[in-house]
Design a protein around this motif. Structure first.
Motif, PDB file in Angstrom:
ATOM      1  N   MET A   1      -0.028   7.987  -3.436  1.00 35.17           N
ATOM      2  CA  MET A   1       0.436   8.242  -4.682  1.00 35.17           C
ATOM      3  C   MET A   1      -0.095   6.718  -5.523  1.00 35.17           C
ATOM      4  O   MET A   1      -0.041   5.652  -4.826  1.00 35.17           O
ATOM      5  N   ARG A   2      -0.637   7.254  -6.587  1.00 31.79           N
ATOM      6  CA  ARG A   2      -1.112   5.755  -7.358  1.00 31.79           C
ATOM      7  C   ARG A   2      -0.166   5.564  -8.369  1.00 31.79           C
ATOM      8  O   ARG A   2       0.484   6.139  -9.329  1.00 31.79           O
ATOM      9  N   ILE A   3       0.381   4.343  -8.122  1.00 26.67           N
ATOM     10  CA  ILE A   3       1.552   3.620  -8.934  1.00 26.67           C
ATOM     11  C   ILE A   3       0.817   2.716 -10.017  1.00 26.67           C
ATOM     12  O   ILE A   3       0.516   1.768  -9.660  1.00 26.67           O
ATOM     13  N   CYS A   4       1.282   3.014 -11.032  1.00 26.54           N
ATOM     14  CA  CYS A   4       0.984   2.227 -12.358  1.00 26.54           C
ATOM     15  C   CYS A   4       2.009   1.046 -12.491  1.00 26.54           C
ATOM     16  O   CYS A   4       3.276   1.589 -12.659  1.00 26.54           O
ATOM     17  N   VAL A   5       1.589  -0.013 -12.456  1.00 30.28           N
ATOM     18  CA  VAL A   5       2.788  -0.999 -12.626  1.00 30.28           C
ATOM     19  C   VAL A   5       2.448  -1.704 -13.939  1.00 30.28           C
ATOM     20  O   VAL A   5       1.284  -2.225 -14.141  1.00 30.28           O
ATOM     21  N   TYR A   6       3.407  -1.876 -14.876  1.00 29.28           N
ATOM     22  CA  TYR A   6       3.308  -2.476 -16.016  1.00 29.28           C
ATOM     23  C   TYR A   6       4.308  -3.777 -15.989  1.00 29.28           C
ATOM     24  O   TYR A   6       5.342  -3.654 -15.714  1.00 29.28           O
ATOM     25  N   PHE A  28       5.235  -0.776  -1.496  1.00 33.49           N
ATOM     26  CA  PHE A  28       4.628   0.201  -1.991  1.00 33.49           C
ATOM     27  C   PHE A  28       3.319   0.418  -1.265  1.00 33.49           C
ATOM     28  O   PHE A  28       3.104   1.644  -0.636  1.00 33.49           O
ATOM     29  N   ALA A  29       2.561  -0.538  -0.939  1.00 35.40           N
ATOM     30  CA  ALA A  29       1.372  -0.381  -0.251  1.00 35.40           C
ATOM     31  C   ALA A  29       1.625  -0.074   1.034  1.00 35.40           C
ATOM     32  O   ALA A  29       0.755   0.874   1.818  1.00 35.40           O
ATOM     33  N   LYS A  30       2.487  -0.677   1.821  1.00 36.82           N
ATOM     34  CA  LYS A  30       2.635  -0.115   3.321  1.00 36.82           C
ATOM     35  C   LYS A  30       3.066   1.161   3.366  1.00 36.82           C
ATOM     36  O   LYS A  30       2.946   1.659   4.580  1.00 36.82           O
ATOM     37  N   ASN A  31       3.671   1.901   2.320  1.00 31.18           N
ATOM     38  CA  ASN A  31       3.937   2.953   2.488  1.00 31.18           C
ATOM     39  C   ASN A  31       3.141   4.172   2.038  1.00 31.18           C
ATOM     40  O   ASN A  31       3.054   5.096   1.573  1.00 31.18           O
ATOM     41  N   GLY A  32       1.669   3.546   1.811  1.00 32.16           N
ATOM     42  CA  GLY A  32       0.426   4.468   1.582  1.00 32.16           C
ATOM     43  C   GLY A  32       0.174   4.535   0.017  1.00 32.16           C
ATOM     44  O   GLY A  32      -0.476   5.534  -0.165  1.00 32.16           O
ATOM     45  N   HIS A  33       0.735   3.739  -0.698  1.00 33.22           N
ATOM     46  CA  HIS A  33       0.573   3.982  -2.109  1.00 33.22           C
ATOM     47  C   HIS A  33      -0.524   2.916  -2.730  1.00 33.22           C
ATOM     48  O   HIS A  33      -0.828   2.103  -2.110  1.00 33.22           O
ATOM     49  N   ASN A  34      -0.916   3.326  -3.805  1.00 29.54           N
ATOM     50  CA  ASN A  34      -1.950   2.287  -4.313  1.00 29.54           C
ATOM     51  C   ASN A  34      -1.796   2.157  -5.866  1.00 29.54           C
ATOM     52  O   ASN A  34      -0.686   2.630  -6.465  1.00 29.54           O
ATOM     53  N   LEU A  35      -2.248   0.867  -6.365  1.00 28.47           N
ATOM     54  CA  LEU A  35      -1.960   0.522  -7.602  1.00 28.47           C
ATOM     55  C   LEU A  35      -3.040   0.681  -8.644  1.00 28.47           C
ATOM     56  O   LEU A  35      -4.196   0.529  -8.251  1.00 28.47           O
ATOM     57  N   VAL A  36      -2.351   1.033  -9.903  1.00 22.84           N
ATOM     58  CA  VAL A  36      -3.373   1.245 -11.037  1.00 22.84           C
ATOM     59  C   VAL A  36      -2.678   0.156 -11.949  1.00 22.84           C
ATOM     60  O   VAL A  36      -1.201   0.273 -12.303  1.00 22.84           O
ATOM     61  N   LYS A  54      -1.633  -7.658  -0.081  1.00 22.64           N
ATOM     62  CA  LYS A  54      -1.159  -7.827   1.449  1.00 22.64           C
ATOM     63  C   LYS A  54      -0.775  -6.448   2.184  1.00 22.64           C
ATOM     64  O   LYS A  54      -0.768  -6.671   3.212  1.00 22.64           O
ATOM     65  N   GLY A  55      -0.177  -5.640   1.352  1.00 18.26           N
ATOM     66  CA  GLY A  55       0.213  -4.221   2.056  1.00 18.26           C
ATOM     67  C   GLY A  55      -1.186  -3.524   2.432  1.00 18.26           C
ATOM     68  O   GLY A  55      -1.209  -2.304   2.748  1.00 18.26           O
ATOM     69  N   ARG A  56      -2.332  -3.756   2.114  1.00 22.75           N
ATOM     70  CA  ARG A  56      -3.604  -3.062   2.254  1.00 22.75           C
ATOM     71  C   ARG A  56      -3.800  -2.115   1.323  1.00 22.75           C
ATOM     72  O   ARG A  56      -4.439  -0.836   1.647  1.00 22.75           O
ATOM     73  N   GLY A  57      -3.213  -2.112   0.147  1.00 25.05           N
ATOM     74  CA  GLY A  57      -3.372  -0.748  -0.831  1.00 25.05           C
ATOM     75  C   GLY A  57      -4.726  -0.998  -1.625  1.00 25.05           C
ATOM     76  O   GLY A  57      -5.047  -2.034  -1.728  1.00 25.05           O
ATOM     77  N   HIS A  58      -5.198   0.110  -2.134  1.00 26.73           N
ATOM     78  CA  HIS A  58      -6.144   0.172  -2.793  1.00 26.73           C
ATOM     79  C   HIS A  58      -5.812  -0.259  -4.571  1.00 26.73           C
ATOM     80  O   HIS A  58      -4.831   0.155  -4.942  1.00 26.73           O
ATOM     81  N   ILE A  59      -6.759  -1.009  -5.045  1.00 22.86           N
ATOM     82  CA  ILE A  59      -6.008  -1.559  -6.430  1.00 22.86           C
ATOM     83  C   ILE A  59      -7.282  -1.363  -7.309  1.00 22.86           C
ATOM     84  O   ILE A  59      -8.563  -1.806  -7.332  1.00 22.86           O
ATOM     85  N   ILE A  60      -6.810  -0.400  -8.423  1.00 19.88           N
ATOM     86  CA  ILE A  60      -7.720  -0.198  -9.680  1.00 19.88           C
ATOM     87  C   ILE A  60      -7.054  -1.019 -10.693  1.00 19.88           C
ATOM     88  O   ILE A  60      -5.966  -1.048 -11.130  1.00 19.88           O
ATOM     89  N   GLY A  61      -7.851  -2.064 -11.300  1.00 19.86           N
ATOM     90  CA  GLY A  61      -7.586  -2.665 -12.528  1.00 19.86           C
ATOM     91  C   GLY A  61      -8.128  -2.212 -13.666  1.00 19.86           C
ATOM     92  O   GLY A  61      -9.471  -1.743 -13.505  1.00 19.86           O
ATOM     93  N   VAL A  62      -7.745  -2.142 -14.805  1.00 17.41           N
ATOM     94  CA  VAL A  62      -8.248  -1.459 -15.916  1.00 17.41           C
ATOM     95  C   VAL A  62      -8.029  -2.636 -17.031  1.00 17.41           C
ATOM     96  O   VAL A  62      -6.929  -3.287 -17.522  1.00 17.41           O
TER      97      VAL A  62
END
Length: 191
Positions: A1-6, A28-36, A54-62
């Motif tokens: 899941m890609r989680i958008c954090v505001y 979140f990342a350690k549970n397989g989620h990624n960041l937008v 740190k949790g090795r999640g994929h990070i999409i920055g905009v």
């Protein structure tokens, strides 16, 4: 899941908020989620990115092109999407996200929250929305929303379109078990 954090980008953010957001996002990342997110290096935006790193999640920055000061953008984004305007930035984050988590922030964060809440109210998306209410930061916002419902400026249905939570495990549970409801625009009772 890609989680958008505001959240806040302020360099003056208290470390108690930074630690909490960084821990949540690492979980979140350690549970397989990624960041937008908005690609910021500072404040709670930076904390979110560091947690996902740190949790090795994929990070999409905009980020809009006019965000070009040294140290403003997180330099470890896996993808960095540049936009011309803030409106484009928000649209891309909304489109790439499967869920939204609103951590403490200021005017920009409020704008992002109310826009995605409005879109959900208008049945433009059915994604989970969580306000991360650490240290009671959003208590007054909730009180304000309750007044707006009482005075018939906001539908009581709208209050059920997002959750207010402060427990990391409950947030994960909510995201993992979320079932989208097929909301119709007429469900808001103001149409």
């Amino acid at each position: 899941m890609r989680i958008c954090v505001y959240g806040a980008s302020s360099v003056k953010t208290d470390t108690k908020y930074i630690k909490a957001v960084e821990n949540l996002c690492e979980t979140f990342a350690k549970n397989g989620h990624n960041l937008v997110y908005g690609a910021g290096a500072n404040g709670l935006m930076g904390a979110a990115a560091r947690g996902f790193s740190k949790g090795r999640g994929h990070i999409i920055g905009v980020a809009p092109l006019f965000f070009n000061a040294d140290g403003m953008l997180y330099d470890k984004c896996d993808e960095l999407i540049r936009t011309d305007t803030m409106r484009e930035r928000k649209e891309i984050m909304e489109d790439h996200a499967d869920a939204f988590v609103i951590v403490p922030g200021g005017v920009g964060t409020f704008d992002e929250f109310f826009e995605i809440l409005t879109l959900k109210q208008l049945a433009r998306h059915s994604k989970p929305m969580i306000i991360y209410n650490i240290f009671g930061y959003y208590d007054k916002l909730q009180e304000f929303m309750e007044v707006a419902v009482k005075e018939n400026f906001v539908s009581d249905v709208s209050m059920g379109l997002y959750e207010v939570m402060s427990d990391d495990d409950k947030i994960l549970d909510y995201l993992h078990n979320y079932e989208a409801k097929n909301l119709s625009i007429s469900d808001t009772k103001f149409v």
